[in-house]
Design an enzyme around this catalytic site. Structure first.
Site, PDB file in Angstrom:
ATOM      1  N   ASP A  32       0.867  -1.177   0.000  1.00 36.41           N
ATOM      2  CA  ASP A  32       0.000   0.000   0.000  1.00 36.41           C
ATOM      3  C   ASP A  32       0.907   1.231   0.000  1.00 36.41           C
ATOM      4  O   ASP A  32       2.119   1.117   0.250  1.00 36.41           O
ATOM      5  CB  ASP A  32      -0.903   0.027   1.247  1.00 36.41           C
ATOM      6  CG  ASP A  32      -2.203   0.795   1.005  1.00 36.41           C
ATOM      7  OD1 ASP A  32      -3.278   0.172   1.005  1.00 36.41           O
ATOM      8  OD2 ASP A  32      -2.145   2.027   0.802  1.00 36.41           O
ATOM      9  N   SER A  73     -10.586   4.740  -4.454  1.00 38.98           N
ATOM     10  CA  SER A  73     -11.786   3.902  -4.380  1.00 38.98           C
ATOM     11  C   SER A  73     -13.091   4.693  -4.465  1.00 38.98           C
ATOM     12  O   SER A  73     -14.165   4.102  -4.321  1.00 38.98           O
ATOM     13  CB  SER A  73     -11.760   3.090  -3.084  1.00 38.98           C
ATOM     14  OG  SER A  73     -11.775   3.958  -1.975  1.00 38.98           O
ATOM     15  N   SER A 109     -15.664  -2.257 -10.120  1.00 43.13           N
ATOM     16  CA  SER A 109     -16.707  -1.658  -9.274  1.00 43.13           C
ATOM     17  C   SER A 109     -18.031  -1.595 -10.019  1.00 43.13           C
ATOM     18  O   SER A 109     -18.068  -1.500 -11.262  1.00 43.13           O
ATOM     19  CB  SER A 109     -16.280  -0.248  -8.878  1.00 43.13           C
ATOM     20  OG  SER A 109     -17.349   0.443  -8.265  1.00 43.13           O
ATOM     21  N   ASN A 110     -19.096  -1.571  -9.241  1.00 47.02           N
ATOM     22  CA  ASN A 110     -20.429  -1.341  -9.817  1.00 47.02           C
ATOM     23  C   ASN A 110     -20.489   0.015 -10.518  1.00 47.02           C
ATOM     24  O   ASN A 110     -21.380   0.241 -11.336  1.00 47.02           O
ATOM     25  CB  ASN A 110     -21.501  -1.452  -8.731  1.00 47.02           C
ATOM     26  CG  ASN A 110     -21.479  -0.288  -7.752  1.00 47.02           C
ATOM     27  OD1 ASN A 110     -22.125   0.729  -7.986  1.00 47.02           O
ATOM     28  ND2 ASN A 110     -20.742  -0.412  -6.664  1.00 47.02           N
ATOM     29  N   TYR A 134     -14.133   7.815 -11.842  1.00 41.90           N
ATOM     30  CA  TYR A 134     -13.753   6.599 -11.102  1.00 41.90           C
ATOM     31  C   TYR A 134     -14.297   5.359 -11.834  1.00 41.90           C
ATOM     32  O   TYR A 134     -13.558   4.383 -12.071  1.00 41.90           O
ATOM     33  CB  TYR A 134     -14.301   6.698  -9.676  1.00 41.90           C
ATOM     34  CG  TYR A 134     -14.282   5.415  -8.890  1.00 41.90           C
ATOM     35  CD1 TYR A 134     -13.088   4.795  -8.541  1.00 41.90           C
ATOM     36  CD2 TYR A 134     -15.480   4.813  -8.483  1.00 41.90           C
ATOM     37  CE1 TYR A 134     -13.091   3.611  -7.795  1.00 41.90           C
ATOM     38  CE2 TYR A 134     -15.485   3.647  -7.745  1.00 41.90           C
ATOM     39  CZ  TYR A 134     -14.290   3.042  -7.410  1.00 41.90           C
ATOM     40  OH  TYR A 134     -14.290   1.879  -6.682  1.00 41.90           O
ATOM     41  N   LYS A 138     -12.390   2.065 -13.827  1.00 41.38           N
ATOM     42  CA  LYS A 138     -12.647   0.628 -13.627  1.00 41.38           C
ATOM     43  C   LYS A 138     -12.928  -0.051 -14.980  1.00 41.38           C
ATOM     44  O   LYS A 138     -12.519  -1.195 -15.207  1.00 41.38           O
ATOM     45  CB  LYS A 138     -13.799   0.425 -12.640  1.00 41.38           C
ATOM     46  CG  LYS A 138     -13.487   0.890 -11.219  1.00 41.38           C
ATOM     47  CD  LYS A 138     -12.280   0.174 -10.617  1.00 41.38           C
ATOM     48  CE  LYS A 138     -12.047   0.505  -9.166  1.00 41.38           C
ATOM     49  NZ  LYS A 138     -10.879  -0.184  -8.574  1.00 41.38           N
ATOM     50  N   ARG A 172     -30.024   1.373  -1.007  1.00 42.09           N
ATOM     51  CA  ARG A 172     -29.417   0.905  -2.264  1.00 42.09           C
ATOM     52  C   ARG A 172     -28.536  -0.318  -2.011  1.00 42.09           C
ATOM     53  O   ARG A 172     -28.506  -1.268  -2.788  1.00 42.09           O
ATOM     54  CB  ARG A 172     -28.611   2.058  -2.878  1.00 42.09           C
ATOM     55  CG  ARG A 172     -27.786   1.670  -4.067  1.00 42.09           C
ATOM     56  CD  ARG A 172     -26.973   2.867  -4.581  1.00 42.09           C
ATOM     57  NE  ARG A 172     -25.837   2.392  -5.324  1.00 42.09           N
ATOM     58  CZ  ARG A 172     -24.653   2.083  -4.794  1.00 42.09           C
ATOM     59  NH1 ARG A 172     -24.429   2.240  -3.493  1.00 42.09           N
ATOM     60  NH2 ARG A 172     -23.679   1.628  -5.549  1.00 42.09           N
TER      61      ARG A 172
HETATM   62  P1  NAI Z   1      -9.878   1.820   0.300  1.00 39.79           P
HETATM   63  O1  NAI Z   1      -9.843   3.217  -0.228  1.00 39.79           O
HETATM   64  O2  NAI Z   1     -10.194   1.627   1.737  1.00 39.79           O
HETATM   65  O3  NAI Z   1      -8.492   1.075  -0.044  1.00 39.79           O
HETATM   66  C1  NAI Z   1      -7.734   1.364  -1.178  1.00 39.79           C
HETATM   67  C2  NAI Z   1      -6.288   1.346  -0.771  1.00 39.79           C
HETATM   68  O4  NAI Z   1      -5.498   1.655  -1.923  1.00 39.79           O
HETATM   69  C3  NAI Z   1      -5.934   2.391   0.302  1.00 39.79           C
HETATM   70  O5  NAI Z   1      -5.349   1.774   1.432  1.00 39.79           O
HETATM   71  C4  NAI Z   1      -4.989   3.347  -0.377  1.00 39.79           C
HETATM   72  O6  NAI Z   1      -3.961   3.845   0.457  1.00 39.79           O
HETATM   73  C5  NAI Z   1      -4.431   2.476  -1.496  1.00 39.79           C
HETATM   74  N1  NAI Z   1      -3.944   3.303  -2.604  1.00 39.79           N
HETATM   75  C6  NAI Z   1      -4.544   4.377  -3.160  1.00 39.79           C
HETATM   76  N2  NAI Z   1      -3.763   4.922  -4.089  1.00 39.79           N
HETATM   77  C7  NAI Z   1      -2.639   4.175  -4.143  1.00 39.79           C
HETATM   78  C8  NAI Z   1      -1.453   4.243  -4.910  1.00 39.79           C
HETATM   79  N3  NAI Z   1      -1.243   5.197  -5.828  1.00 39.79           N
HETATM   80  N4  NAI Z   1      -0.507   3.305  -4.694  1.00 39.79           N
HETATM   81  C9  NAI Z   1      -0.689   2.332  -3.755  1.00 39.79           C
HETATM   82  N5  NAI Z   1      -1.785   2.223  -3.004  1.00 39.79           N
HETATM   83  C10 NAI Z   1      -2.755   3.136  -3.196  1.00 39.79           C
HETATM   84  O7  NAI Z   1     -10.934   1.032  -0.608  1.00 39.79           O
HETATM   85  P2  NAI Z   1     -11.646  -0.353  -0.332  1.00 39.79           P
HETATM   86  O8  NAI Z   1     -13.047  -0.093   0.054  1.00 39.79           O
HETATM   87  O9  NAI Z   1     -10.813  -1.196   0.519  1.00 39.79           O
HETATM   88  O10 NAI Z   1     -11.692  -0.954  -1.808  1.00 39.79           O
HETATM   89  C11 NAI Z   1     -10.637  -1.755  -2.305  1.00 39.79           C
HETATM   90  C12 NAI Z   1     -10.777  -1.843  -3.818  1.00 39.79           C
HETATM   91  O11 NAI Z   1     -12.040  -2.362  -4.157  1.00 39.79           O
HETATM   92  C13 NAI Z   1     -10.657  -0.488  -4.525  1.00 39.79           C
HETATM   93  O12 NAI Z   1      -9.963  -0.655  -5.739  1.00 39.79           O
HETATM   94  C14 NAI Z   1     -12.096  -0.098  -4.808  1.00 39.79           C
HETATM   95  O13 NAI Z   1     -12.188   0.706  -5.958  1.00 39.79           O
HETATM   96  C15 NAI Z   1     -12.733  -1.465  -5.006  1.00 39.79           C
HETATM   97  N6  NAI Z   1     -14.147  -1.459  -4.648  1.00 39.79           N
HETATM   98  C16 NAI Z   1     -14.523  -1.473  -3.328  1.00 39.79           C
HETATM   99  C17 NAI Z   1     -15.862  -1.497  -2.993  1.00 39.79           C
HETATM  100  C18 NAI Z   1     -16.316  -1.614  -1.578  1.00 39.79           C
HETATM  101  O14 NAI Z   1     -17.527  -1.753  -1.377  1.00 39.79           O
HETATM  102  N7  NAI Z   1     -15.446  -1.593  -0.583  1.00 39.79           N
HETATM  103  C19 NAI Z   1     -16.911  -1.441  -4.038  1.00 39.79           C
HETATM  104  C20 NAI Z   1     -16.382  -1.426  -5.382  1.00 39.79           C
HETATM  105  C21 NAI Z   1     -15.049  -1.446  -5.667  1.00 39.79           C
HETATM  106  C1  15L Z   2     -17.280   1.665  -4.691  1.00 34.57           C
HETATM  107  O1  15L Z   2     -16.766   1.465  -5.795  1.00 34.57           O
HETATM  108  C2  15L Z   2     -16.523   2.260  -3.580  1.00 34.57           C
HETATM  109  O2  15L Z   2     -15.170   1.864  -3.595  1.00 34.57           O
HETATM  110  C3  15L Z   2     -17.130   1.964  -2.225  1.00 34.57           C
HETATM  111  O3  15L Z   2     -16.548   2.825  -1.265  1.00 34.57           O
HETATM  112  C4  15L Z   2     -18.640   2.134  -2.242  1.00 34.57           C
HETATM  113  O4  15L Z   2     -18.949   3.467  -2.499  1.00 34.57           O
HETATM  114  C5  15L Z   2     -19.223   1.246  -3.314  1.00 34.57           C
HETATM  115  O5  15L Z   2     -18.607   1.453  -4.575  1.00 34.57           O
HETATM  116  C6  15L Z   2     -20.737   1.440  -3.495  1.00 34.57           C
HETATM  117  O6  15L Z   2     -21.173   1.733  -4.595  1.00 34.57           O
HETATM  118  O7  15L Z   2     -21.461   1.249  -2.515  1.00 34.57           O
END
Ligand code: NAI
Ligand code: 15L
Length: 264
Positions: A32, A73, A109-110, A134, A138, A172
């Site tokens: 990270d 994200s 992502s959705n 964003y 994706k 949602r």
């Molecule tokens: P988050 O924002 O908590 O984690 C993303 C991590 O990526 C962070 O720890 C951040 O420091 C790191 N990061 C950001 N830019 C970076 C860079 N340039 N180099 C290295 N690391 C970097 O997001 P979360 O919720 O854990 O999501 C993880 C993945 O899943 C993301 O790619 C997000 O787009 C995707 N996602 C998550 C959803 C959810 O419901 N949690 C829904 C849809 C997609």
């Molecule tokens: C995403 O892609 C985001 O990473 C997460 O934080 C939520 O917003 C999720 O979608 C969502 O649509 O609920």
């Protein structure tokens, strides 16, 4: 697997999966740009900015599989999105190609399909319809995954994650929720199945209110078990449903569809 790389390991999903995927490899390599804390005995910590091409090459060397959570994200300026999610994804696939890493879970992502209305039903062949920059990033990641599969045989599960949190946070999410348990079971199948290919998978639990059909990826043998309905009453006790003309009630991507372009 000998070594599984998890990017974004300091984030919400990464820090959960760091514990929940430990059984999948002898060593978890965790990366990270943010602080990763202390390494457990089965962990290697490799801080890295995904936008740094040579650092990403070193990061991927020696890894048998990758779970790619790293990146921005939520919606942001183009500069931030481009650096983390466009350059970052390209760097990751280039590193995988150079080091012979053959299987990846890409956290799509959705929001790649967020401008569809909630009245529509989608499957793996539905054209993308991003709801912001964003979401566009994706779609780009899914396209890179497809290219690197067709040209180099690198297999990727493009998981269009709905909302993966301990429980749905709004109405949602009763449709989009993906439980951690179901997500773990999906990642296990991705690395177990003999031939993965490069499928689009909707990352949602077995929610009664779902909009998404995963029947085209039934060959994975992933059968989600959780259902957001168990949270409906609890949600209703603390939150009123959105009005029928609110973006959260109209679009699959909810409020993201109503967001503007973020300028510097
Ligand atoms: P988050 O924002 O908590 O984690 C993303 C991590 O990526 C962070 O720890 C951040 O420091 C790191 N990061 C950001 N830019 C970076 C860079 N340039 N180099 C290295 N690391 C970097 O997001 P979360 O919720 O854990 O999501 C993880 C993945 O899943 C993301 O790619 C997000 O787009 C995707 N996602 C998550 C959803 C959810 O419901 N949690 C829904 C849809 C997609
Ligand atoms: C995403 O892609 C985001 O990473 C997460 O934080 C939520 O917003 C999720 O979608 C969502 O649509 O609920």
């Amino acid at each position: 697997m000998k070594r599984l790389l998890i990017t974004g390991a300091a984030g919400g999903l990464g820090s959960v999966m760091r514990m929940r995927l430990a059984h999948m490899a002898e060593v978890l390599r965790l990366s990270d740009i943010s602080d990763l804390g202390a390494a457990a005995p089965n962990e290697e910590l490799v801080p890295c900015d995904l936008a740094d091409k040579s650092a990403v090459e070193a990061l991927v060397e020696g890894c048998d599989g990758i779970v790619h959570f790293g990146g921005r994200s939520v919606e942001d300026t183009w500069e931030v999105i481009r650096s983390a999610n466009i350059d970052g994804v390209f760097n990751l696939y280039e590193a995988a190609r150079k080091h012979g890493c053959k299987r990846i879970v890409f956290a799509s992502s959705n929001h790649a399909i967020g401008f569809y209305r909630q009245t529509e039903r989608l499957d793996a062949d539905s054209p993308t319809r991003p709801d912001g920059l964003y979401g566009v990033s994706k779609v780009f990641g899914e396209a890179i995954a497809s290219l690197y599969f067709d040209k180099f045989g690198i297999e990727t599960a493009c998981v269009r994650i709905g909302s993966s949190f301990p429980e749905p946070k709004n109405y949602r999410m009763l449709s989009t929720w993906l439980s951690y348990d179901d997500f773990v079971r999906l990642i296990e199948r991705v690395f177990e199945v003999p031939n993965l290919g490069c499928p689009i998978i909707y990352g949602a639990s077995a929610n009664e209110a779902t909009w998404w059909d995963n029947s085209k990826v039934s060959y994975l043998g992933w059968v989600p078990r959780d259902n957001s309905e168990v949270f409906r009453e609890k949600l209703g006790a603390k939150l009123a449903p959105p009005s029928s003309d609110a973006p959260d009630a109209i679009y699959q991507g909810g409020m993201f569809a109503a967001d503007g372009i973020h300028e510097d």
